[in-house]
Design an enzyme around this catalytic site. Sequence first.
Site, short mmCIF file in Angstrom:
data_model
loop_
_atom_site.label_atom_id
_atom_site.label_comp_id
_atom_site.label_asym_id
_atom_site.label_seq_id
_atom_site.Cartn_x
_atom_site.Cartn_y
_atom_site.Cartn_z
NE ARG A 139 -4.07 -1.82 1.55
CZ ARG A 139 -5.10 -2.07 2.30
NH1 ARG A 139 -5.10 -1.75 3.56
NH2 ARG A 139 -6.15 -2.64 1.79
CD GLN A 141 -3.19 5.61 -3.71
OE1 GLN A 141 -2.78 6.52 -4.43
NE2 GLN A 141 -3.75 5.82 -2.56
CG ASP A 155 -4.63 -2.12 -3.78
OD1 ASP A 155 -4.78 -3.37 -3.76
OD2 ASP A 155 -4.81 -1.41 -2.79
CB SER A 174 -8.07 -0.18 -3.80
OG SER A 174 -7.18 -0.09 -2.74
CE1 TYR A 177 -4.94 -4.75 4.08
CE2 TYR A 177 -2.57 -4.43 3.96
CZ TYR A 177 -3.77 -4.76 3.36
OH TYR A 177 -3.78 -5.11 2.04
P1 NAD Z 1 -9.63 -3.87 4.93
O1 NAD Z 1 -10.42 -4.42 3.82
O2 NAD Z 1 -8.41 -4.60 5.36
O3 NAD Z 1 -10.57 -3.70 6.21
C1 NAD Z 1 -11.77 -2.97 6.14
C2 NAD Z 1 -11.89 -2.04 7.32
O4 NAD Z 1 -12.28 -2.76 8.49
C3 NAD Z 1 -10.62 -1.29 7.69
O5 NAD Z 1 -10.87 0.09 7.70
C4 NAD Z 1 -10.29 -1.81 9.09
O6 NAD Z 1 -9.66 -0.84 9.90
C5 NAD Z 1 -11.68 -2.17 9.60
N1 NAD Z 1 -11.69 -3.07 10.76
C6 NAD Z 1 -10.91 -4.14 11.03
N2 NAD Z 1 -11.24 -4.71 12.20
C7 NAD Z 1 -12.29 -3.98 12.70
C8 NAD Z 1 -13.09 -4.08 13.88
N3 NAD Z 1 -12.86 -5.02 14.80
N4 NAD Z 1 -14.06 -3.15 14.07
C9 NAD Z 1 -14.28 -2.18 13.15
N5 NAD Z 1 -13.57 -2.05 12.02
C10 NAD Z 1 -12.58 -2.93 11.79
O7 NAD Z 1 -9.20 -2.36 4.62
P2 NAD Z 1 -9.08 -1.65 3.20
O8 NAD Z 1 -10.40 -1.24 2.73
O9 NAD Z 1 -8.30 -2.51 2.30
O10 NAD Z 1 -8.22 -0.32 3.48
C11 NAD Z 1 -7.80 0.14 4.71
C12 NAD Z 1 -6.92 1.42 4.50
O11 NAD Z 1 -5.84 1.24 3.61
C13 NAD Z 1 -7.69 2.60 4.00
O12 NAD Z 1 -7.38 3.69 4.82
C14 NAD Z 1 -7.17 2.83 2.61
O13 NAD Z 1 -7.21 4.19 2.24
C15 NAD Z 1 -5.77 2.33 2.71
N6 NAD Z 1 -5.29 1.86 1.38
C16 NAD Z 1 -4.17 2.43 0.83
C17 NAD Z 1 -3.71 1.99 -0.41
C18 NAD Z 1 -2.47 2.60 -1.06
O14 NAD Z 1 -1.96 3.57 -0.56
N7 NAD Z 1 -1.97 2.01 -2.12
C19 NAD Z 1 -4.38 0.98 -1.06
C20 NAD Z 1 -5.51 0.40 -0.45
C21 NAD Z 1 -5.95 0.86 0.79
#
Ligand code: NAD
Length: 373
Positions: free
Chosen positions: A121, A126, A129, A132, A229
């Site tokens: 990430r 990005q 990915d 995403s 994460y």
């Molecule tokens: P994910 O699919 O791993 O998880 C979904 C969400 O569930 C996350 O926000 C996580 O914090 C939340 N979660 C986990 N356990 C929980 C609990 N017990 N109670 C409530 N919520 C809980 O996450 P995702 O959608 O893949 O992305 C997370 C972050 O990563 C985002 O902030 C996103 O912007 C970032 N991201 C960055 C890049 C990049 O820079 N290339 C790419 C993808 C995602």
Amino acid sequence: MRIAVLKERASGENRVALTPETAKKFAALGATVAVEEGAGSGASVTDEAYREAGVEVGPAAQIVKDADIVLGVQAPDPSALAGAKPGAWVAATFDPFRNGELVEAYAKAGFEALSMEFMPRITRAQSMDVLSSQSNLAGYKAVLVAANTYGRAFPMMMTAAGTVQAAKVFVMGVGVAGLQAIATAKRLGAQVSATDVRSATKEQIQSLGAKPVFVENVAGIEGEGSGGYATEMSEEYRTAQAELVSSHIAKQDIVITTALIPGKPAPRLISDAQIASMKPGSVIFDLAVAQGGNVEGSKPDEAVVKHGVTIVGFSNTAGHLAADASALFARNLYNFLSAFWDKEVGKPVLDEEIGDAVRLTQGGKVVNDRLAG
Ligand code: NAD
């Protein structure tokens, strides 16, 4: 450089890893592109459309023969790759933490497995990915399915016959899917609240015009968390979260859960007792159902009714918008390979930061750090 794409074999998998658009772009890099007959049918891409884009279309064995790179949505069984060049790359999703046997089989078959879920990430990755791009569409679809299942309207409506109340939607887990779920529910006119364990999401929730609902008395995860994460939370946090959810959830009409922890089963966020506290007719969409589920009793691809509440969730949510999901997935793969394309040698050459992160197998061995131990 021969790039081959097979029809997806997993049941319910309608997506395809190549579109005519990305086929033309690969051809412009100097690659030959070949696709199995019917590979695009679930995503509304005809064989004719591939042919018009200059793609060779034919039976699987012909397509895969002498391939240097195979693209997939879900990694094919290595037995389907007989005839590909020794050491050929396979860029696809492998679900590596749960598919240890498949990864071993790739090592044994001598292919280089490139797991798109392990894309780091970092800003420059990005556009590569797939988690995403697919989660974004899944978050949107989850809200539409919940709205369709719900026997009431989402927006407030003032009519001559009286007022229809706006639906109350609660989104649990505010990553990529959760943010899109909030935005979609807002667009449909619902009153939206949301929660996460990562404190950085609080502002993101507010910026979408939704209300953050957070555990205050026990510390959650600072900022974005490691690489964006979440990790498993302490017993103390989980107890505080359960209390908070219990008091909030009884007033909600729709709950969308999206919480995931890489390499671990999805955290349990809603218990049977909490479901029982909700009003009859409420709907829960469990986006994590395929990873073990955030909701007690949820079942993939089934509408389960408990205490008058309907719980839904798909084993492959992005596959329900196969055309757009394929277009984005295919672009992610193109962005990945083209970023590393070495014009002089006429093939991609990966760097350490991204190559070592996504590579699972090489030279007959499992080589990925995240799978060691
Ligand atoms: P994910 O699919 O791993 O998880 C979904 C969400 O569930 C996350 O926000 C996580 O914090 C939340 N979660 C986990 N356990 C929980 C609990 N017990 N109670 C409530 N919520 C809980 O996450 P995702 O959608 O893949 O992305 C997370 C972050 O990563 C985002 O902030 C996103 O912007 C970032 N991201 C960055 C890049 C990049 O820079 N290339 C790419 C993808 C995602």
